[in-house]
Motif scaffolding. Structure first.
Motif, mmCIF file in Angstrom:
data_model
loop_
_atom_site.group_PDB
_atom_site.id
_atom_site.type_symbol
_atom_site.label_atom_id
_atom_site.label_comp_id
_atom_site.label_asym_id
_atom_site.label_seq_id
_atom_site.Cartn_x
_atom_site.Cartn_y
_atom_site.Cartn_z
ATOM 1 N N MET A 147 40.194 47.448 -1.749
ATOM 2 C CA MET A 147 38.924 48.125 -1.532
ATOM 3 C C MET A 147 38.104 47.404 -0.476
ATOM 4 O O MET A 147 37.340 48.011 0.253
ATOM 5 N N PHE A 151 37.593 64.776 -5.532
ATOM 6 C CA PHE A 151 37.572 65.810 -6.575
ATOM 7 C C PHE A 151 36.219 65.939 -7.291
ATOM 8 O O PHE A 151 36.165 66.184 -8.484
ATOM 9 N N GLN A 188 34.556 49.703 1.006
ATOM 10 C CA GLN A 188 34.689 51.159 0.954
ATOM 11 C C GLN A 188 35.255 51.633 -0.369
ATOM 12 O O GLN A 188 36.171 51.035 -0.910
ATOM 13 N N GLN A 241 36.492 56.571 8.863
ATOM 14 C CA GLN A 241 37.208 55.567 9.648
ATOM 15 C C GLN A 241 36.926 55.722 11.133
ATOM 16 O O GLN A 241 36.737 54.741 11.848
ATOM 17 N N ARG A 275 36.550 55.318 -2.398
ATOM 18 C CA ARG A 275 36.883 56.737 -2.254
ATOM 19 C C ARG A 275 36.642 57.443 -3.582
ATOM 20 O O ARG A 275 37.135 57.007 -4.617
ATOM 21 N N ALA A 322 46.602 62.346 -3.539
ATOM 22 C CA ALA A 322 45.231 61.964 -3.914
ATOM 23 C C ALA A 322 45.080 61.943 -5.430
ATOM 24 O O ALA A 322 44.386 61.080 -5.987
ATOM 25 N N THR A 323 45.735 62.872 -6.114
ATOM 26 C CA THR A 323 45.656 62.917 -7.575
ATOM 27 C C THR A 323 46.360 61.713 -8.199
ATOM 28 O O THR A 323 45.860 61.099 -9.149
ATOM 29 N N ILE A 338 46.832 58.769 -6.855
ATOM 30 C CA ILE A 338 46.019 57.574 -6.589
ATOM 31 C C ILE A 338 44.853 57.489 -7.565
ATOM 32 O O ILE A 338 44.567 56.420 -8.114
ATOM 33 N N LEU A 355 44.667 53.533 -7.988
ATOM 34 C CA LEU A 355 45.152 52.807 -6.812
ATOM 35 C C LEU A 355 44.180 52.927 -5.643
ATOM 36 O O LEU A 355 44.563 52.771 -4.484
ATOM 37 N N GLU A 356 42.907 53.184 -5.958
ATOM 38 C CA GLU A 356 41.923 53.423 -4.892
ATOM 39 C C GLU A 356 41.725 52.230 -3.977
ATOM 40 O O GLU A 356 41.145 52.369 -2.902
ATOM 41 N N LYS A 357 42.178 51.068 -4.408
ATOM 42 C CA LYS A 357 42.015 49.898 -3.530
ATOM 43 C C LYS A 357 42.769 50.077 -2.210
ATOM 44 O O LYS A 357 42.461 49.442 -1.220
ATOM 45 N N HIS A 358 43.754 50.964 -2.222
ATOM 46 C CA HIS A 358 44.524 51.179 -0.998
ATOM 47 C C HIS A 358 43.743 52.043 -0.025
ATOM 48 O O HIS A 358 43.509 53.215 -0.279
ATOM 49 N N GLU A 359 43.385 51.455 1.070
ATOM 50 C CA GLU A 359 42.712 52.186 2.125
ATOM 51 C C GLU A 359 43.721 53.096 2.806
ATOM 52 O O GLU A 359 44.885 52.755 2.913
ATOM 53 N N ARG A 360 43.266 54.233 3.244
ATOM 54 C CA ARG A 360 44.128 55.105 4.021
ATOM 55 C C ARG A 360 44.425 54.434 5.357
ATOM 56 O O ARG A 360 43.515 53.942 6.024
ATOM 57 N N ILE A 361 45.693 54.424 5.747
ATOM 58 C CA ILE A 361 46.085 53.811 7.018
ATOM 59 C C ILE A 361 46.222 54.911 8.045
ATOM 60 O O ILE A 361 46.874 55.899 7.809
ATOM 61 N N GLU A 418 37.568 60.618 4.594
ATOM 62 C CA GLU A 418 37.985 59.251 4.919
ATOM 63 C C GLU A 418 38.351 59.118 6.401
ATOM 64 O O GLU A 418 38.037 58.111 7.029
ATOM 65 N N GLN A 446 50.888 56.731 4.421
ATOM 66 C CA GLN A 446 49.448 56.889 4.625
ATOM 67 C C GLN A 446 48.608 55.872 3.874
ATOM 68 O O GLN A 446 47.445 55.662 4.207
ATOM 69 N N PHE A 447 49.170 55.264 2.822
ATOM 70 C CA PHE A 447 48.366 54.326 2.043
ATOM 71 C C PHE A 447 49.047 52.968 1.863
ATOM 72 O O PHE A 447 48.482 52.084 1.234
#
Lengths: 285, 285
Positions: free
Chosen positions: B1, B49, B44, B31, B46, A270-271, A273, A278-284, B27, A179-180
């Motif tokens: 990001m 929480f 973007q 998207q 994210r 999510a926790t 990340i 690692l938030e730079k990773h966009e959800r794919i 997200e 997913q990421f």
């Protein structure tokens, strides 16, 4: 198809998930909204790839027939990117329609001063080949580095999950990769490590990438018992001892960890990340 | 990001994904909406929480500061299940806020004559232990039956993907297991099979579960070349021959297939589910 949260109630309310694409976004939307109504008894049906006016009208008719037959107004969650299809569907359907694009895309056109494309199925299409390649590379990496299979290339990992056997490392690793696009290794902590009292040698130089999973002993006992019934490995006593030793080792080494017992894979991911930045990773996808 | 779809434009528009839960739904929503604006250059971030009024106000302030600094109104996509948090955030934030729950959950309360719970993070929480166990069992099954590793238990599969090496079988299998709890095996079709001209013995009795993946020879050549540069295995000539033979075999055996070349894993999975009538599987998470 049936998701009866309150099986003792009357007949379930019909729910339809309709889209001109994969219907993944529409289903995510429906789940987000419907989980806010835990007492609602409903039966859900997914209808993807409704990509023509004819199909849209036919689908609306089919949903209307359900309403006639059951006497209950169906709830419909839809994502039609093309206006003509959306209009044909909404005009025909007598259900309670929640249409994502009509609600959000059209107003955003004004805010942005920009026309939207109204193209079908863009959301879960590959944004570009690079994105796809990154995802596949992450999955390949994670499969190769599952369960401490190899120390080779461990420094390439962005996350290394640690924990006792069957604490949920593999599913979480695969989820992060899928997913990421995050290259995730996982490494078991085993009785030998606890006896020695130090982390495995291979993890010493990559401590900043470690994240731990723990689990309630009773739950671990159940899970291990499925695999190896009545073994020492699965015994509650052994599960308790391994988990206590593992948590102590993670505490000593300053490794962040959480319990997978009551958390979904999504919440754990999510926790991780957020914790490892690692938030730079966009959800794919 | 940074997701610069149009790198030559002016500074990217700030986009924030905010939630009191994992932010996965928010997200997905963002998207789905933003891919309708392919010319929008955006950046973007994210923020999951945000589960208290204090955090919500602080986050809104942080977003407002970005607006002051950049002179651009941020786009905010949010899913706040709790009304007090949502209100505190929306009151403080000067951005263009698209709030999923306010838009959809509140109106649905009227239609259903039912109060929503406004509970945080229910969407990506495990609906029940059974659901979680099914997911883990499917992932375990899929890992054990990856790449034709074993014929044992193949009849338990709900889907068996076939295709040449590196056509995308493993990622698709894992996706079906992870997101839908579908036990998916995958089995390579190899030159030996093409020479013999028949499907592998183990697949003969499970033909109704087979689904094929194919891929453009040029793309396969690139992918294989990454792994084994300049090998005969990776040569364009060999890729062409294998794919032609594989497609012919699938045609002869009446196996449905599609090309993974321009499709995302999500699209492939949705098509397989529709083709093999596996819609009973609810999407997990």
């Amino acid at each position: 198809m049936t998701i009866s949260s309150s099986p003792n109630q009357t007949a379930p309310r019909p729910v339809f998930i309709v889209s001109d694409g994969t219907a993944i976004t529409a289903e995510t939307l429906a789940q987000a909204v419907l989980t806010q109504f835990p007492n609602l008894n409903y039966e859900q049906r997914r209808i993807p790839f409704i990509d023509s006016v004819e199909k849209a009208t036919a689908t609306a008719d089919r949903i209307n027939q359900v309403q006639e037959r059951t006497g209950m107004r169906p709830l419909v969650f839809s994502t039609f990117s093309r206006k003509t299809i959306s209009e044909a569907f909404c005009e025909e359907c007598t259900g309670y329609v929640t249409e994502l694009f009509r609600s959000f895309v059209n107003p955003l056109e004004e805010e942005l001063g920009m026309e939207s494309t109204h193209q079908v199925g863009e959301t879960h299409r590959i944004r570009n080949e690079e994105n796809y390649d990154r995802r596949i590379a992450a999955i390949d990496y994670t499969l190769t580095h599952d369960d401490g299979q190899t120390d080779y290339g461990l420094e390439e990992a962005e996350v290394i999950l640690v924990g006792v056997s069957r604490s949920g490392k593999t599913p979480t690793s695969l989820y992060l990769a899928m997913q990421f696009g995050i290259k995730t290794a996982n490494y078991p902590l085993i009785p030998e490590d606890f006896e020695r009292g130090t982390l495995p040698e291979a993890l010493q130089s990559v401590k900043d990438k470690l994240f731990g999973l723990t689990i309630a002993p009773e739950r671990l006992h159940d899970i291990r018992n499925e695999r190896r019934p009545n073994s020492r490995y699965a015994s509650l006593e052994n599960c308790r001892a391994e988990i206590a030793a593992c948590e102590a080792m993670m505490n000593r080494n300053g490794i962040s960890y959480l319990s997978s017992t009551t958390k979904s894979i999504e919440e754990i991911a999510a926790t991780i990340i957020a914790t490892l930045h690692l938030e730079k990773h966009e959800r794919i996808g």
